[in-house]
Each structure stands twice: as C-alpha cells, then as structure tokens.
Write an enzyme that holds these catalytic residues in place. Structure first.
Site, PDB file in Angstrom:
ATOM      1  N   ASP A 103     -11.128  67.331  15.950  1.00  0.00           N
ATOM      2  CA  ASP A 103     -11.671  66.151  16.640  1.00  0.00           C
ATOM      3  C   ASP A 103     -11.113  66.038  18.062  1.00  0.00           C
ATOM      4  O   ASP A 103     -11.793  65.570  18.978  1.00  0.00           O
ATOM      5  CB  ASP A 103     -11.312  64.864  15.885  1.00  0.00           C
ATOM      6  CG  ASP A 103     -12.043  64.739  14.562  1.00  0.00           C
ATOM      7  OD1 ASP A 103     -12.999  65.506  14.333  1.00  0.00           O
ATOM      8  OD2 ASP A 103     -11.651  63.857  13.764  1.00  0.00           O
ATOM      9  N   LYS A 148      -9.225  69.973   9.881  1.00  0.00           N
ATOM     10  CA  LYS A 148      -7.905  69.534  10.335  1.00  0.00           C
ATOM     11  C   LYS A 148      -6.863  70.278   9.506  1.00  0.00           C
ATOM     12  O   LYS A 148      -7.150  70.734   8.395  1.00  0.00           O
ATOM     13  CB  LYS A 148      -7.711  68.016  10.119  1.00  0.00           C
ATOM     14  CG  LYS A 148      -8.683  67.129  10.865  1.00  0.00           C
ATOM     15  CD  LYS A 148      -8.460  65.644  10.545  1.00  0.00           C
ATOM     16  CE  LYS A 148      -9.510  64.798  11.257  1.00  0.00           C
ATOM     17  NZ  LYS A 148      -9.373  63.353  10.954  1.00  0.00           N
ATOM     18  N   TYR A 151      -6.535  68.884   6.179  1.00  0.00           N
ATOM     19  CA  TYR A 151      -7.680  69.120   5.286  1.00  0.00           C
ATOM     20  C   TYR A 151      -7.880  70.628   5.146  1.00  0.00           C
ATOM     21  O   TYR A 151      -8.835  71.199   5.666  1.00  0.00           O
ATOM     22  CB  TYR A 151      -8.945  68.467   5.845  1.00  0.00           C
ATOM     23  CG  TYR A 151      -8.902  66.950   5.916  1.00  0.00           C
ATOM     24  CD1 TYR A 151      -8.237  66.209   4.952  1.00  0.00           C
ATOM     25  CD2 TYR A 151      -9.551  66.275   6.932  1.00  0.00           C
ATOM     26  CE1 TYR A 151      -8.199  64.830   5.014  1.00  0.00           C
ATOM     27  CE2 TYR A 151      -9.531  64.881   7.008  1.00  0.00           C
ATOM     28  CZ  TYR A 151      -8.837  64.171   6.043  1.00  0.00           C
ATOM     29  OH  TYR A 151      -8.799  62.797   6.104  1.00  0.00           O
ATOM     30  N   ASP A 158     -19.260  67.625  10.978  1.00  0.00           N
ATOM     31  CA  ASP A 158     -18.738  66.918  12.150  1.00  0.00           C
ATOM     32  C   ASP A 158     -17.993  67.866  13.082  1.00  0.00           C
ATOM     33  O   ASP A 158     -18.057  67.757  14.305  1.00  0.00           O
ATOM     34  CB  ASP A 158     -17.764  65.810  11.740  1.00  0.00           C
ATOM     35  CG  ASP A 158     -18.136  65.063  10.471  1.00  0.00           C
ATOM     36  OD1 ASP A 158     -18.747  65.683   9.585  1.00  0.00           O
ATOM     37  OD2 ASP A 158     -17.795  63.878  10.373  1.00  0.00           O
TER      38      ASP A 158
END
Length: 637
Positions: A103, A148, A151, A158
């Site tokens: 992100d 991430k 994760y 996304d």
C-alpha cells in the site's frame, strides 16, 4: 434608519456575491468541483498529512485535474503536501520499508511526477526507496508480490493498484525495460488464480499457502467478489498500459485480460441505476447495496480503456451509464457549493485482528461513509475521463507526429543515460511538451515521434506533423538542417492533406536560410529577427492581445510569446495574429493541406502549466484553441 439601510444593502450584496460564487462553482466540471472539496478536506496546510495509499488516490486525481486545466493551484497543492512528507535527504515520513506493505508504494506516483517536473533529487531518492521495497518485497513461489509482510503468501487485487502503476512509471522513467516482464507477471498470475470461469469476475484475494481461515482449502481463494477490489485491478491495468512499451511481448496478453475484465464488469452492472454492488454478483440479495468507489473505479477503467483504444467503443456506453448513475445517486452539494461523494464503504480487508473472514456478511458489515479518500480520488479520476469524451471523436484514430530529427538534443539523466529532451511529449519539466501532448490526447489523437528524416513514406501515417525548434550547432554539434529533399517531402505531404505546425525560434536560437526553403513554399518566410523581448518577470512585455473573431484563437484573449521571429508573407500565406506591426502567427492553405506557424517553440510546459505566468496570460487556452483548429483542418476522408 440610514445605517440600517446600509446594513441591509450590504447583506443583500453579500448574498449576491455568495450566490455568484455558488453559481460559478456549479458551472465547473465535476472533476474540479470535487478537487476543491478534496483540497479542503485534506488541506495542504494541515499538520495531519500522512503517507497513505488513500491520499495517493486523491493526489493522482488532482494531478489529472492540473493537466486538464493548467492551473497552478493544483500543482502547488501536490507539491506542498508531498513536501511535508519528503525530507531534504529523500526520507519519507512515517514510512517503514521493513513492513513490506505494498500500500505504501502508491503515493510514490506523485513523487515521480514531482521529480519529473522539478528535477529535485530528494524526490528521486524517495522514489528509489520505494523501488527498493519492490525489489525486496516478499513473493509467492510463482513470483507475485505479497500484499504485506504480515499477510504472508497472499496476493490481493488491491495490491495491483498499490504497486504496479508506480513500478511501471519508474521503469519507464529510469530505463528498466525488463521490469515490465515482472509487472505483466503480476497481472497475469493474479487473473489466472482469481478469475471465476463462470462469471468472469475476480475473487478479492488468493492465499497461495491456503492456510488462512478465509481461504478456500482447495483454491486458496477468498469467498466473494468485492467491487472495489476489482476496481483497483482495472485501474491498475489501464494505468500500466500507459507506460508499457507498445512492442512489449506481454502487452497483447494484458489487453486480452483487460477485455475479459471489462466484459465481466459490464455484465454485472445494475441496468436500472448504471452502478455496481458492493458484492458484485449478489445483486439485490439481502443487505447488498450499490457502492460508490467501485462504481467510480469501473467508470474510470472503462472510459480510459476506450480512450486508449484498448477497449471497444461499446464500453464507453457502459461508462457513461455508470457515471450518470454516480451523479444521480452519490453526489450531493452543501450550502457552500462544495460537492460530496456519498456511499463509499470505508474498508474491506481479510484476516487481521479482529478477524475478517471474507464472508458475505462481513462485506456488508463495514461502515458506509461520505467523502472517503478512496472514493473521492477515484471519482475525480473518473470525472476527468468522462470530461475528455466530448472531443475524442474529432481526432480518433489519427496521429500527431512530433519531429525528433531536426530537433534532436540529448542530455544525460540522473542515471547517466542519454535521452532526447527539449520539446518532447515525454518531457514533464519546463522544456517538455507533456501538457501540449495531453491536449492532443483530449482530441483523440495518438502521439508519435519521428526520429528519421521526413519522407513520403514515414509522413503518411501522420495527420498532423509538428516541427519544433530545429537544432543549431550550439545545441547539437550534429545539427541537421532542412534540405531540399526534406522540404519537398513535407510540402508534398501537406499538399495531399497533411496539417503542419511549425514552432520555430528567433535569431540567435534558430537557423533560417535552410529552414526557409520549406517555409517559402507556403509563403511563410521567417524573418531573421526577434521581437517581444521580456526583462525578467515583466511578463506584460511579452503579452499579445487577440482581437475578437480571430479564426484560430476562439477562447484565448491575451497570450504570452517572447522573443519571436516574424514573417514576410506571400500567397498563400496569411496573417493570423499581428504584434507591433509584425506578423506573429501565420497560416497557409496549400493544396488539400494546412500550415500554421509561429516563430517560437511557445507551447512548452513552462508557458502552459500555470506555474510561471500570471493568470491573465491565457497560453493554456491558446494551446487548446490551436489543437482544436488543427484538428478541424484534417481533411475528411
């Protein structure tokens, strides 16, 4: 009594002024109106500015409004905001590479833009840090990026928007051609793993290890098709295709994926509202609702895909229906005239604590809010695409070719690699033509560059050919002058219907004897002179007034051109605009074609992007006027 009357009149005047302000705001395009809201909600003077992907979406929207308007306030907002987060040594505030959170890469797109415009090394260093994150980002065995670090083994749709458009723009800017193999792999792998053969929709996420509670134990897939997740994927794909070389071997595969994506999106559009549901395939199932951010993202991806010629025209009607639905259902206006976007789900993730199980009930349990940054940013970007539609048909499937044979200056960039610069489509700095190119794009034209000497064969695909500031030895030791064979090829092309734009230069910065072998064919001989000199920032000295009824400049009233060479006209040459008793802009009809000429490069970014000139000097409007006029001169076939 008299005092009270004065107060009453003052109150009425204030109401009228306020009313005029609101009326003006309401006549602006929606992209600008929502940008105004965004710049108010997330002010560049706030101490709460943070490095987040949500802001990255908004910043990209505001950047696109800047390109469409040439207004300084939009660029200044971006620079002010990012400068709060990038330290002089390139360090990014509240950023940790070791999180490997993809992100955090997204806001780097605006940093790249600032570097290309301002050439400040701190932006390069910050962008390089994000590129380093991608180099070290953990991957699944097949090569896809983890979403991430916390994760592991998970790819989310996304993540494609968070990482790939930055990755592609960085690769394109800093010559990492092979990186596009990796970028293509991310899209191909994610689609292959997450696409449902029956619906064509993509599941929100894939756990390669199949260990997560939300993951299907056979496929590793999350249980549902979340609207915004697919929206991210679509936006990422059309943005990456902007940067990807047209001859890249994987480009065709990405185009097939984009068309499959668009087909599925169109299939699940709610026909009554034109919108899309939070859980895409559940329609009116209990609790499901029409969601704003996904709808904005789909409109953006479809409209841009059509404009790029990467999707069939049919999808434009899908986008138009979607945008109409967005305006009808989600946009509201407050008492101050600011618009707001309602109906965006605040978040939807998987795993974590408290645990998000990806169930249908989970997706419906998250809050629905107003003016969420993800929705607002996507709305601005979608609005810009929709506002570009009216003129797209004028030049659709036609090409504007920019000369890079006579103007072939090169210099080394920060990586040490030499590249063409000075009046190039790719140039974002003061000398670039990126804004001028964007205006041509608004009229549907494809941008191209001609690196070879002009011939009948290589000019044939061009509808418009632009020659800007041919080299002289002080700029390029290997300067190539206009030769009779070049002039004949160009004149013959014009005679057959070509539209030639010449942006030459003044004495001391241009060669005239050889170049006039071309211009004299059109009765537009450049004088070896220079007028309209400007001292420092006394811009008024370079101002040129445009009388009403000018055949080319339909909207610009006052423009800025400094140090220009003027014309000696013979038939068929005609004056378009005079200055100080001289012909400053001239044109000629020649056979079936048209020539427009100015003795200055003129339309480079320094004089279009709003950062230098005072607002009364309407060069951005003038550039739009010129492009509109040039497109009108292209003969109908």
């Amino acid at each position: 009594m008299r005092y009270k009357e004065l107060i009453r009149k003052g109150f009425v005047a204030s109401l009228l002024l306020f009313g005029a302000h609101v009326v003006h705001a309401q006549t602006q395009p929606y992209s600008q109106r929502m940008a105004k809201t965004a710049m108010s909600v997330w002010s560049d003077t706030s101490s709460k500015v943070r490095w987040t992907y949500e802001q990255g979406v908004v910043w990209k929207g505001i950047e696109r409004v800047w390109l469409q308007t040439g207004e300084k306030k939009y660029f200044q907002f971006l620079q002010n905001t990012v400068d709060k987060l990038i330290q002089p040594d390139g360090t990014i505030s509240n950023y940790k590479m070791e999180d490997y959170n993809i992100d955090n890469v997204l806001p780097g797109r605006t940093v790249l833009m600032l570097y290309k415009v301002l050439n400040n090394e701190k932006y390069y260093k910050a962008a390089k840090t994000l590129r380093e994150q991608l180099s070290k980002q953990p991957r699944v065995p097949q090569g896809g990026f983890w979403h991430k670090k916390r994760y592991p083994n998970q790819m989310w749709l996304d993540g494609l928007y968070m990482g790939e458009p930055f990755y592609a723009e960085y690769a394109s800017t800093f010559h990492e051609d092979t990186a596009f193999n990796d970028i293509a792999r991310q899209f191909i792998l994610m689609e292959r793993q997450s696409r449902d053969a029956k619906t064509g929709l993509l599941y929100h996420a894939w756990d390669q290890s199949k260990q997560e509670r939300w993951a299907n134990k056979e496929t590793g897939l999350s249980p549902h098709f979340w609207g915004r997740a697919m929206g991210w994927y679509g936006m990422a794909l059309v943005d990456v295709l902007d940067q990807m070389p047209t001859n890249h071997p994987k480009r065709a595969e990405l185009l097939v994926i984009l068309n499959r994506f668009a087909t599925a999106v169109a299939k699940y559009q709610d026909k009554q509202s034109g919108l899309w549901y939070q859980v895409l395939d559940k329609g009116t199932s209990k609790g499901n609702y029409l969601e704003a951010s996904a709808s904005c993202m789909f409109v953006y991806a479809l409209a841009k895909g059509v404009r790029q010629h990467n999707l069939p025209k049919y999808f434009q009607t899908v986008a138009e229906s979607g945008y109409k639905g967005i305006l009808n259902k989600f946009i509201s206006t407050d008492a101050n005239g600011l618009i707001h976007l309602n109906g965006t789900v605040s978040v939807a993730g998987l795993g974590g604590n408290p645990y998000r199980d990806g169930s249908y009930e989970y997706y419906l349990s998250e809050k629905v809010v107003t003016d969420d940054a993800k929705g607002v940013g996507a709305f601005i970007q979608a609005s810009v695409e929709m506002e570009r539609l009216p003129n797209l048909a004028a030049g659709r499937n036609k090409n504007v070719m920019l000369d890079s044979y006579f103007n072939d200056e090169r210099k080394k960039d920060i990586t040490g690699e030499a590249y063409p610069y000075h009046y190039k489509w790719e140039g974002w700095d003061n000398n670039g033509f990126s804004l001028f190119g964007n205006i041509f794009n608004n009229y549907g034209l494809n941008l191209g560059t001609l690196y070879q000497a002009p011939t009948a064969a290589n000019l044939k695909p061009a509808s418009i050919y632009v020659i800007v500031d041919p080299d002289i030895p002080k700029e390029n030791p290997n300067a190539k002058y206009m030769q009779p064979a070049h002039a004949s090829a160009i004149a013959d092309w014009v005679k057959q219907g070509g539209v030639l734009l010449v942006l030459h230069n003044d004495t001391g910065n241009a060669e005239f004897k050889n170049f006039n072998t071309l211009m004299s064919k059109f009765g537009l001989t450049f004088k070896e002179n220079s007028i309209n000199h400007v001292q420092g920032s006394q811009f008024e000295q370079g101002a040129v007034q445009i009388p009403a009824g000018n055949p080319v400049f339909k909207t610009a009233k006052k423009i800025y051109i400094k140090e220009i060479s003027t014309f000696a006209l013979t038939p068929p040459g005609k004056s378009v605009l005079n200055q100080k008793g001289e012909v400053a802009v001239a044109m000629a009809k020649y056979g079936k074609g048209t020539v427009l000429a100015v003795g200055d490069p003129w339309f480079y970014n320094e004089y279009l992007d709003g950062r230098k000139l005072t607002p009364d000097l309407e060069n951005f409007k003038a550039a739009n006027d010129v492009v509109a006029w040039l497109v009108q001169q292209i003969p109908a076939k």
